[in-house]
Motif scaffolding. Structure first.
Motif, PDB file in Angstrom:
ATOM      1  N   LYS B 592      -5.020  12.579   5.295  1.00 53.20           N
ATOM      2  CA  LYS B 592      -6.315  13.103   5.715  1.00 53.20           C
ATOM      3  C   LYS B 592      -7.438  12.611   4.813  1.00 53.20           C
ATOM      4  CE  LYS B 592      -5.152  17.346   8.093  1.00 53.20           C
ATOM      5  NZ  LYS B 592      -5.224  18.804   8.040  1.00 53.20           N
ATOM      6  N   SER B 658      -2.331  17.824  -1.517  1.00 51.61           N
ATOM      7  CA  SER B 658      -3.034  17.105  -0.460  1.00 51.61           C
ATOM      8  C   SER B 658      -4.319  17.826  -0.056  1.00 51.61           C
ATOM      9  CB  SER B 658      -2.110  16.975   0.744  1.00 51.61           C
ATOM     10  OG  SER B 658      -1.673  18.269   1.135  1.00 51.61           O
ATOM     11  N   GLN B 659      -4.302  19.155  -0.175  1.00 50.57           N
ATOM     12  CA  GLN B 659      -5.473  19.894   0.292  1.00 50.57           C
ATOM     13  C   GLN B 659      -6.458  20.225  -0.810  1.00 50.57           C
ATOM     14  OE1 GLN B 659      -3.928  23.307   2.356  1.00 50.57           O
ATOM     15  NE2 GLN B 659      -2.725  21.983   3.685  1.00 50.57           N
ATOM     16  N   GLU B 711     -12.066  19.751   4.258  1.00 50.22           N
ATOM     17  CA  GLU B 711     -11.225  20.870   3.837  1.00 50.22           C
ATOM     18  C   GLU B 711     -12.047  21.960   3.171  1.00 50.22           C
ATOM     19  OE1 GLU B 711      -9.342  17.196   4.325  1.00 50.22           O
ATOM     20  OE2 GLU B 711     -10.937  17.780   2.968  1.00 50.22           O
TER      21      GLU B 711
END
Lengths: 375, 788
Positions: B592, B658-659, B711
Motif C-alpha cells: 500500500k 505496514s500500517q 492510513e
C-alpha cells in the motif's frame, strides 16, 4: 638655635625663639595634614575631605597659640598652673554632666560647631600642675611611694577619676603614665620604680582578669593572636599590618593607599593614620617621621636640660612625656607591639582637641626654651 | 651630677641641675624606643613587605569572570538547534558576606566626629541571614532558608567566587533587586549566557541538555583538566555541564574558556573601576591600579560551534509523522553514515534541565508511560521482528546453504520438535522463493532456513551487520542490543544448566527476530544501509564539522567504515530485490505504500510485546489495550537503485509495521526526494528504477479525489502547516534568517501553507499537506485500484 650651655651665659631673659623645635613641629603638622588628605579622602569623592579642612584650621589655630605661648614667660604658667588645673577639672565635670553620650561614653563638650575633648587638656593640666608642685619641692633623697601619695591624690586622682568615669580607660592610663614620667624626672627612687614595675608585671594578669571588661580583654587577646578572628576582633590589627607592610620600602605614593582610601582599614584617619602614611610613603618615609618625632622629644629634653629653673625643666620633661606616651602607645598599637588603644598619633591623627593640646604643649616647651637660664 | 652639696644650693635657687641625670635616662629610653620601632618597621615593611602587599592587593583587586559563551549547534542547513542568550543571575560574594551575623559592624563602635561617615552609610558587612530576609520578598519564588542553604553550600566549596543564589531572574525580579541594591551589599545581578533551544523539544534526545555541575563531579573535573590546556579551573561551582546528547558528547568542543578582568573595590564591595583591554589603558584610573596587574584582561574564548549532519526539515517531519505515538525514527545516508534525523518520541524541552527542574515537571516526565526520557532510537532495545529476516537471508545465501531460487512450501506453520511455529499468515504463503518470502514476510521460509543454518551462523552474519555491538554514534550511551547464539545462552544461563542449552525452538524464534534477539532502531538502520550499499558498515555520524570563532573549521568528521559484511554482491542484490518486492509487488506486506515515481525497498517488522498466545487468550474478541499491542517496525532505503537514504521507523504499540511505520518511511522518502519525484513525474520515469515505467491504466473514475484516504488522517501532519501560514510574519522572519539549503527538499513542507482554503480544493492534500507529495499518494491509490 641650640647653643652650648656655656655660650648661653650672657643671654638675657626673653631670648631667641627655638626655631628647630618650631620647624620640627611644623613639619609634623604638614606631614599630618598631607596624610590626612589622602587617608580621609576616597576615590569616590572629589576635592579635599572635610576632615582635612577641619584639621587644617585647628592646626593654624594651634600653631598661632603655640607661638603666643612661646612668648610668655614660664612664670606665668607657674602662677596659673593650679588655676588651669581647676578649670580643666571643671570642664571634665561638665563633660560628665552635660556632655553628649556617643558610643556609650561621654568625652566631649559641644561648643557650637566644634567639640572639645577636655581629657586631652587634662594631660597638659596634669603636667603644668605637677611641675609647679614638684618645682618647689626638691628632694635630694628622691621620692618614695609614700611621698608621692599627696601629689597623686591632689593632681592625678581627680583627673584620672573623672576621665575614668567618662569612661575612657585609655586616657586614664595615659595620665598615670605621664604622672609616672614626671615623678621619674623629679627623682623617683630607683627602688620604688623597680618595686612599681614588679608590681605592675605581677599585677597585670590579675588586672587582665579582674579590672578589664570583655571588650578590653579582647584587645589584649588580639595582640597575641591577631589571626584568631581575622574578620572580627583581629580585623583592625590585621588590616593595619597589611597597610604598613604593603608600603614596603618606598611606599605606594601619595593618594595610593588602598587600605585607607578604600576603607579596608577602619580608623584610617584617626588612630591608624600612621598605617596609611606607612602605606603611601614606605619604610623611608616612616624613618623620616620617626626621626621627626624623636627629634621633637630630644629637643624637648634639651630644653629641660637647659631650663632656667626647676619648674621649666619639669614642665618641659612633662611635655616630652606626653609626646612620648602618645607616640609609644599609638605606634605600639599600630605596629602590633601593644594592645590597640584609642590614643592618637601627635599632630598626625585627625582630632582638633588633641592637635591643639599638643601644639599648646609645644608652645610651653618653646616658652621654657625662649626663657632659658642665662648664666 | 647630683651630689648632696650641689643639691642644697640648687634647691635654694630652684635650679634644675638635679634633674639632669634623670633627663639623660629619659633620653636613653626615648632612643631605645626609637630603635625598637624602627626594627619593627623594618620587619613589617622590608622583610615581610611583599607578603603584606599581596594581602592588601587581595583586598581591593578582585578577579571577575568573563563568561565564555557556549558554542552553538546547527543543523546541516545552518538552522540553530542550540544557541546562547543572555539571562540574569543573582550572585553573592562569599568574601563580602558573613555566614553568621557579626556583632555590631565595625564602624558602629567608633564614634566618628566627622559627618563623612554618612557617605559610607551601609555597614561594612552583612550576614547572609539578613540578606536572605531582604531578598525573599524581592524574589518571591524562593524561601529565605533556600537562599541561605545555596549560599552556604557555595561558600563552603569555593569562597573566592560568587555563589549563584537565583538563576534566570525574571524582568520583575531584576527590577526589584536592582532598586534595592544599596541594601544588598555583596549581592549582584550578573548577566550570563543561557542555553536556549529554539526548536524546543524537536531535538531533545539528540541535542541533550545541560545541568549544573555537582560538587562531587567538580573534584573529578578539576583532576581531569589539571594538566590540560583548559586548566583545573575550567569548571566552577554553579557552571553548567552537558549531561546528555550532543551537549554531553561534545562538551569539550562546546564549552568555552572564561576570561577575566579585575575590578578595584572598596570595603563594601563597591566597584570603583575595572581593568579594560586596549586603548583605555591610558585612562587615569587604569594607570593608578596598573602597577597591581600583570595583565589587564584575559579575553574569554567562546566555545566552538558544531554543525551537525542532521536536517531540521526531516527531523521535524519525522516528529510530526509520529505525532502522539511513541517511537523512533532514524534517517541515515547510506553511503556515508551521516544521520539526517534521529528522533525519539515523545521528547522533552531540554531547557528545563538547565534550570532547577520542578518536582511536578519531573514527575510528568518520569512517570509518563511513553518514557520521554529514554532515547528509543539509541537506548531502546526491541525485538527486531521480521526486519531480522534479511540477516537470515544473507546467512543462507552467503554460506551457500540456499540459493535465491530455493523454494519452500508454507502451509501456515512449521513444526520444530514437538512445538508448532506459526507463520503470521495462518493460511500459508504457498510455495515461496527468497523474493516472495521477503515480500510476504513468510515466517516458515525463514524457520526452515534458520534451522538449516544453525543459530551460530545466523549470529555470525548478524554481527557482521553490527548487531550486538554499539554502532559508535557516541551519544547517549547507546545499547548494544542482543545478538544471541549458543555461547551467549550458555553464559547467560550458567547458573541453570538445564536451561542453558540452545534449543531448536530458540533458533526458530531468533530467525524471525523474536525470542532473545534485541536491536535498537539505529542498529537496524545500519543494517539496512549495509544491505543497500553492498555491505559497508558505517559509523553513524552526527557531527559534520566543528567551527572556531573566526570561522575556521577546526575539525571535520569524515565517514568512517567500521565493518564489512562478507557477502557477494549478487546475494545483496537478491535481498534487495526481495525488499523492493515488499513495497512494489502484489503480496508485498507494504504494498500500500508503493510510490509510483520512486522505487524504494523496505521490510516490515512486528515486535511482540507479549506472546501472541497470551494476548489471544486473555483478550479474545475484546480490544487489546494499546500498551500490549506489538511494536511496528519498518526499515527501508531509497532509491532502489543507487540508494542514498536508509530509514528506520519504530512505532511503539503500532501493531503492524505496514500500517503504522511504513507510511512514515514513505513520507520521509517522498519529502527527501520530492524534487526528483516531480521530475520523474514530468519525465514519465521512476526514480531508482531503470526499468521503463509501466503504463498507468486508469479506471473510469478520476484518480484524484478529495479528501484523501491515507492510513493516517492528515491532522497530525497537516496541522502545523496552516499554523505557519496564519502567522506569516513570524514565518517570514524565520526563513529570512535561515540560509535556504540547496535542493530544497524542505520546500515541500515549507511551502505547504501557500495553498490555503481555495487551493486545497483543487489539489488533493496528501498526508503531508504538500503539493509535491500529492501525486505519488494519488498514484498509490490508483495502482491499487488498477490492481497492477
Amino acid at each position: 638655635m641650640i647653643q652650648d650651655e656655656r655660650s648661653n651665659e650672657l643671654r638675657s631673659r626673653g631670648g631667641q625663639m627655638d626655631w628647630p623645635l618650631v620647624l620640627v613641629t611644623t613639619l609634623l603638622c604638614a606631614m599630618g595634614l598631607v596624610t590626612l588628605y589622602s587617608a580621609a579622602g576616597s576615590p569616590l569623592v572629589d576635592g579635599p575631605p572635610r576632615a582635612f579642612v577641619m584639621q587644617a584650621s585647628y592646626m593654624v589655630f594651634g600653631l598661632v597659640l603655640m607661638l603666643v605661648l612661646a612668648l610668655l614667660d614660664p612664670r606665668v604658667y607657674e602662677r596659673g598652673a593650679y588655676l588651669s588645673f581647676g578649670v580643666v577639672v571643671v570642664l571634665l565635670l561638665l563633660v560628665l554632666l552635660v556632655g553628649p553620650v556617643r558610643g556609650g561614653s561621654q568625652r566631649w563638650l559641644a561648643l557650637g560647631p566644634v567639640n572639645l575633648q577636655p581629657s586631652e587638656l587634662a594631660k597638659l593640666a596634669l603636667v603644668v600642675a605637677t611641675a609647679r608642685y614638684f618645682a618647689s619641692r626638691p628632694r635630694a633623697e628622691g621620692w618614695g611611694l609614700r611621698d608621692l601619695l599627696v601629689p597623686a591624690a591632689l593632681f592625678l586622682a581627680p583627673l584620672a577619676l573623672l576621665v575614668f568615669l567618662e569612661p575612657d580607660l585609655g586616657t586614664t592610663l595615659f595620665l598615670c603614665f605621664v604622672f609616672a614620667a614626671v615623678t621619674f624626672v623629679v627623682g623617683l627612687r630607683w627602688r620604688t620604680l623597680m618595686v612599681a614595675l614588679v608590681v605592675v608585671m605581677l599585677g597585670s594578669p590579675i588586672a587582665y582578669r579582674v579590672v578589664l571588661n570583655d571588650y578590653q580583654r579582647e584587645r589584649v587577646d588580639v595582640l597575641f593572636a591577631p589571626d584568631a578572628d581575622p574578620k572580627g576582633q583581629g580585623y583592625q590589627a590585621i588590616q593595619g599590618r597589611y597597610a604598613i607592610g604593603s608600603g614596603q620600602v618606598l611606599g605606594k605614593g601619595f593618594g595610593n593607599s588602598t587600605q585607607g582610601r578604600l576603607r579596608f582599614l577602619p580608623e584610617q584617619h584617626t588612630d591608624f593614620i600612621f598605617s596609611v602614611f606607612a602605606e603611601e610613603r614606605g619604610f623611608v618615609g616612616c624613618v623620616l617621621v620617626l626621626l621627626l618625632y624623636f627629634g621633637h622629644m630630644l629637643l624637648g629634653l634639651w630644653v629641660a636640660w637647659n631650663a632656667r629653673d626647676r619648674f621649666g625643666s619639669i614642665l618641659a620633661s612633662g611635655v616630652v612625656a606626653v609626646f612620648f606616651c602618645h607616640v609609644c602607645i599609638n605606634l605600639g598599637g599600630v605596629l602590633g607591639l601593644m594592645p590597640i588603644t584609642g590614643v592618637t598619633l601627635p599632630l598626625m591623627s585627625y582630632g582638633g582637641s588633641s592637635a591643639v593640646t599638643l601644639l599648646l604643649a609645644t608652645g610651653l616647651l618653646l616658652s621654657v626654651s625662649t626663657h632659658r637660664r642665662t648664666r | 651630677m647630683s651630689d648632696s652639696l650641689g643639691s642644697l644650693s640648687l634647691r635654694v635657687e630652684g635650679r634644675p641641675q638635679d634633674l639632669r641625670s634623670r633627663l639623660g635616662v629619659f633620653a636613653g629610653l626615648i632612643v631605645l624606643v626609637l630603635v625598637m620601632l624602627l626594627c619593627r618597621l623594618w620587619v613589617l615593611q622590608v622583610v615581610d613587605g611583599a607578603v603584606y602587599a599581596a594581602q592588601a592587593e587581595k583586598n581591593h583587586l578582585k578577579q571577575r569572570q568573563i563568561p565564555a559563551p557556549r558554542g552553538s549547534v546547527y543543523d546541516a542547513d545552518g538552522f540553530r538547534i542550540a544557541e546562547v542568550r543572555a539571562s540574569f543571575d543573582l550572585v553573592a560574594s562569599p568574601e563580602d558576606i558573613d555566614l553568621e551575623p557579626v556583632l555590631a559592624a565595625m564602624d558602629r563602635n567608633h564614634e566618628s566626629t566627622s559627618s563623612e561617615s554618612a557617605e559610607w552609610g551601609v555597614s561594612i558587612r552583612t550576614d547572609i541571614g539578613t540578606l536572605a530576609s531582604r531578598l525573599e520578598p524581592l524574589l518571591s519564588d524562593v524561601t529565605e532558608q533556600e537562599l541561605i542553604d545555596r549560599f552556604v553550600d557555595g561558600a563552603r566549596s569555593d569562597r573566592w567566587h560568587d555563589v549563584v543564589l537565583a538563576r534566570d531572574l525574571t524582568a520583575d525580579q531584576l527590577d526589584r533587586v536592582l532598586a534595592q541594591r544599596a541594601w544588598l551589599p555583596g549581592i549582584a545581578a550578573v548577566s550570563r549566557h543561557r542555553r536556549s533551544y529554539p526548536e524546543g523539544g524537536l531535538f531533545s534526545h539528540l541535542v541533550g541538555y545541560l545541568r549544573e555541575v555537582r560538587a562531587d563531579e567538580l573534584e573529578g573535573l578539576k583532576e581531569r583538566y589539571r594538566d590540560r590546556e583548559q586548566g583545573e579551573d575550567w569548571y566552577r561551582s554553579g557552571d553548567l555541564i552537558g549531561k546528555y546528547g550532543i551537549e554531553s558528547a561534545h562538551e569539550e568542543w562546546l564549552r568555552g574558556v572564561d576570561g577575566a578582568y579585575w575590578v578595584q573595590v572598596d570595603v563594601h564591595g563597591r566597584e570603583l573601576g575595572r581593568s579594560t583591554a586596549g586603548a583605555s589603558q591610558a585612562e587615569e584610573y587604569y594607570q593608578s591600579i596598573a602597577h597591581f596587574l600583570d595583565q589587564a584582561v584575559v579575553p574569554e574564548q567562546p566555545g566552538h560551534d558544531l554543525h551537525l549532519t542532521i536536517r531540521r526539515d526531516i527531523q521535524e517531519l519525522a516528529v510530526e509523522l509520529l505525532g502522539e505515538q511513541s517511537g523512533a525514527v532514524v534517517v541515515m545516508e547510506v553511503q556515508t553514515g551521516r544521520v539526517l534525523a534521529l528522533v525519539s518520541a515523545p521528547g522533552f524541552d531540554p531547557e528545563i534541565f538547565s534550570r532547577r527542574i520542578t518536582p511536578e515537571a519531573w514527575k510528568v516526565l518520569s512517570q509518563d508511560p511513553r518514557h520521554p526520557l529514554v532515547d528509543k532510537a539509541l537506548q531502546g532495545v526491541y525485538p527486531p521482528g521480521s526486519t531480522w529476516k534479511m540477516i537470515v537471508a544473507a546467512a543462507a545465501l552467503g554460506t551457500d546453504t540456499w540459493t535465491k531460487e530455493t523454494t519452500v512450501r508454507c502451509k501456515g506453520s512449521h513444526k520444530v520438535g514437538r512445538r508448532r511455529f506459526h507463520c503470521w499468515n495462518r493460511k500459508g504463503h504457498g510455495r515461496v522463493d527468497l523474493k516472495k518470502a521477503l515480500a510476504g514476510s513468510c515466517d516458515v521460509y525463514f524457520y526452515k532456513a534458520g534451522l538449516a543454518l544453525g543459530i551460530d551462523t545466523v549470529a555470525r552474519y548478524a554481527s557482521m551487520f553490527g548487531m550486538g555491538d554499539r554502532t559508535g554514534i557516541a551519544i547517549n550511551s547507546e545499547s548494544e542490543g542482543l545478538n544471541p547464539d549458543t555461547g551467549w545462552k550458555r553464559r547467560r544461563f550458567r547458573s541453570r544448566p538445564q536451561s542453558a542449552a540452545w534449543k531448536l525452538g530458540d533458533t526458530a524464534s531468533a530467525v524471525i527476530g523474536q525470542g532473545y534477539t534485541l536491536a535498537t532502531p539505529m542498529q537496524l538502520t545500519i543494517m539496512t544501509a549495509a544491505i543497500a550499499n553492498g555491505g559497508t558498515v558505517y559509523r553513524p555520524l552526527l557531527l559534520d564539522r566543528v567551527v572556531g570563532q573566526n570561522g575556521d573549521v577546526v575539525h571535520r568528521a569524515d565517514p568512517e567504515v567500521v565493518g564489512h559484511v562478507d557477502l557477494a554482491q549478487e546475494h545483496f542484490q537478491s535481498i534487495r530485490e526481495g525488499m523492493l518486492s515488499v513495497v512494489d509487488d502484489l503480496g508485498g506486506t507494504a504494498r500500500k505504500q508503493r510510490v509510483r515515481h520512486l522505487a524504494y525497498a523496505g521490510k516490515t517488522g512486528t515486535a511482540q510485546v507479549v506472546s501472541l498466545k497470551t494476548t489471544r487468550r486473555r483478550y479474545r474478541g475484546k480490544k487489546v489495550p494499546r500498551h500490549l499491542l506489538d511494536h511496528a517496525w519498518f526499515v527501508g532505503y531509497a532509491p532502489y537503485e543507487d540508494p542514498e537514504l536508509a530509514v528506520t521507523v519504530l512505532v511503539e504499540h503500532g501493531e503492524h509495521g505496514s500500517q503504522a511505520s511504513a507510511p512514515i518511511v514513505r513520507k520521509i522518502f517522498e519529502h527527501y526526494f520530492a524534487n526528483r519525484i516531480q521530475q520523474a513525474k514530468e519525465g514519465h520515469f521512476r526514480v531508482g528504477d531503470s526499468r521503463p515505467l509501466p503504463p498507468l491504466r486508469r479506471k473510469k473514475k478520476p484518480i484524484v479525489r478529495a479528501p484523501p484516504t491515507p492510513e493516517k488522517p492528515a491532522p497530525a501532519v497537516g496541522s502545523p502547516a496552516p499554523t505557519v501560514t496564519s502567522v506569516g510574519g513570524v514565518e517570514q522572519v524565520g526563513s529570512a534568517m535561515r540560509p535556504t539549503p540547496p535542493g530544497e527538499p524542505s520546500a515541500g513542507i515549507r511551502q505547504a501553507p501557500i495553498e490555503s482554503a481555495d487551493a486545497r480544493a483543487s489539489v488533493t492534500t496528501g498526508p503531508l499537506g504538500s503539493p509535491s507529495s500529492v501525486a505519488p499518494t494519488a498514484s498509490v491509490i490508483s495502482d491499487e485500484e488498477v490492481g497492477l
